[in-house]
Design an enzyme around this catalytic site. Structure first.
Site, PDB file in Angstrom:
ATOM      1  N   TYR A 178       2.548   6.899  -0.390  1.00  0.00           N
ATOM      2  CA  TYR A 178       2.144   5.399  -0.363  1.00  0.00           C
ATOM      3  C   TYR A 178       3.789   4.821  -0.512  1.00  0.00           C
ATOM      4  CZ  TYR A 178       3.239   6.177  -5.492  1.00  0.00           C
ATOM      5  OH  TYR A 178       3.947   6.331  -6.706  1.00  0.00           O
ATOM      6  N   CYS A 179       3.629   3.463  -0.542  1.00  0.00           N
ATOM      7  CA  CYS A 179       4.872   2.631  -0.590  1.00  0.00           C
ATOM      8  C   CYS A 179       4.769   1.403  -1.557  1.00  0.00           C
ATOM      9  CB  CYS A 179       5.849   2.516   0.532  1.00  0.00           C
ATOM     10  SG  CYS A 179       4.977   1.757   1.796  1.00  0.00           S
ATOM     11  N   ARG A 180       5.210   0.070  -0.917  1.00  0.00           N
ATOM     12  CA  ARG A 180       5.189  -0.915  -1.897  1.00  0.00           C
ATOM     13  C   ARG A 180       3.960  -1.754  -1.502  1.00  0.00           C
ATOM     14  NH1 ARG A 180      11.251  -1.984   0.564  1.00  0.00           N
ATOM     15  NH2 ARG A 180      12.679  -1.175  -1.009  1.00  0.00           N
TER      16      ARG A 180
END
Length: 220
Positions: A178-180
């Site tokens: 996952y990221c932003r």
């Protein structure tokens, strides 16, 4: 006509807010601030803007109280005001865009779809897997963003370091990156890179801000 006055006054101020977010650079700034507070200089570096241009965009967001600063020595550090509401607003904007804009649909198909043919995991699916302890959660944002807040049990391997640290990842366990947020490319690139090397990997449907906005636990 006078009975419409209060409604029109409210709509006028709502239009000010809509106008404030009606710029790609300001949406980018809001996504970065949703990871945690940042200085003007840091925001400029991360968005590719000049300091003067970043400051101008921040003043527009400040005027409608979407972002506010605090002083730290000679630096101005910005944070979101009403973070959950801002994240929910941006999520709704994204859903409308994906439904109504042919160009967004094309980008989603040609970029996200081609790099990750599998459906992203929902937050509910990820929660169940984390509770069952049958998943390795991978945060591919920069380390300072991870330090400001991350999903419990997640390990930090920024996308830039992923190839060199790939040997430390398990091949017999599902990895979820996952990221932003839903349009952050880090997790998509991480999935493509790991899957090409034979890892079992999926990505989360959105990112840390949406996780936090849903009232789910985070760690620092």
């Amino acid at each position: 006509m006078s009975s419409l006055g209060p409604k029109h006054r409210i709509f006028a101020r709502l239009a000010d807010i809509a106008q404030a977010i009606g710029h790609a650079n300001r949406l980018d700034i809001l996504e970065h601030l949703a990871q945690g507070e940042l200085s003007v200089e840091e925001l400029a570096a991360r968005t590719g803007l000049s300091i003067a241009n970043a400051s101008r965009h921040l003043q527009i967001l400040r005027k409608v109280r979407l972002a506010e600063p605090r002083r730290a020595g000679k630096r101005m550090i910005y944070h979101l005001v009403g973070e959950t509401d801002v994240v929910v607003l941006l999520s709704a904007l994204g859903r409308i865009g994906e439904r109504n804009s042919a160009e967004i649909q094309l980008v989603m198909a040609n970029y996200f779809g081609k790099r990750d043919a599998l459906e992203p995991l929902t937050r509910a699916e990820l929660l169940a897997r984390v509770e069952a302890d049958d998943v390795l959660l991978l945060d591919v944002r920069p380390e300072d963003e991870y330090a400001k807040g991350h999903i419990p049990t997640a390990i930090s391997i920024p996308l830039a370091d992923l190839e060199s640290r790939m040997k430390s990842l398990p091949r017999d366990r599902l990895i979820v990156a996952y990221c932003r947020g839903p349009y952050c490319v880090f997790s998509v690139e991480a999935v493509a890179l790991l899957r090409a090397q034979g890892f079992q990997v999926r990505r989360l449907e959105d990112g840390l801000p949406e996780w936090r906005a849903a009232g789910l636990t985070t760690e620092t």
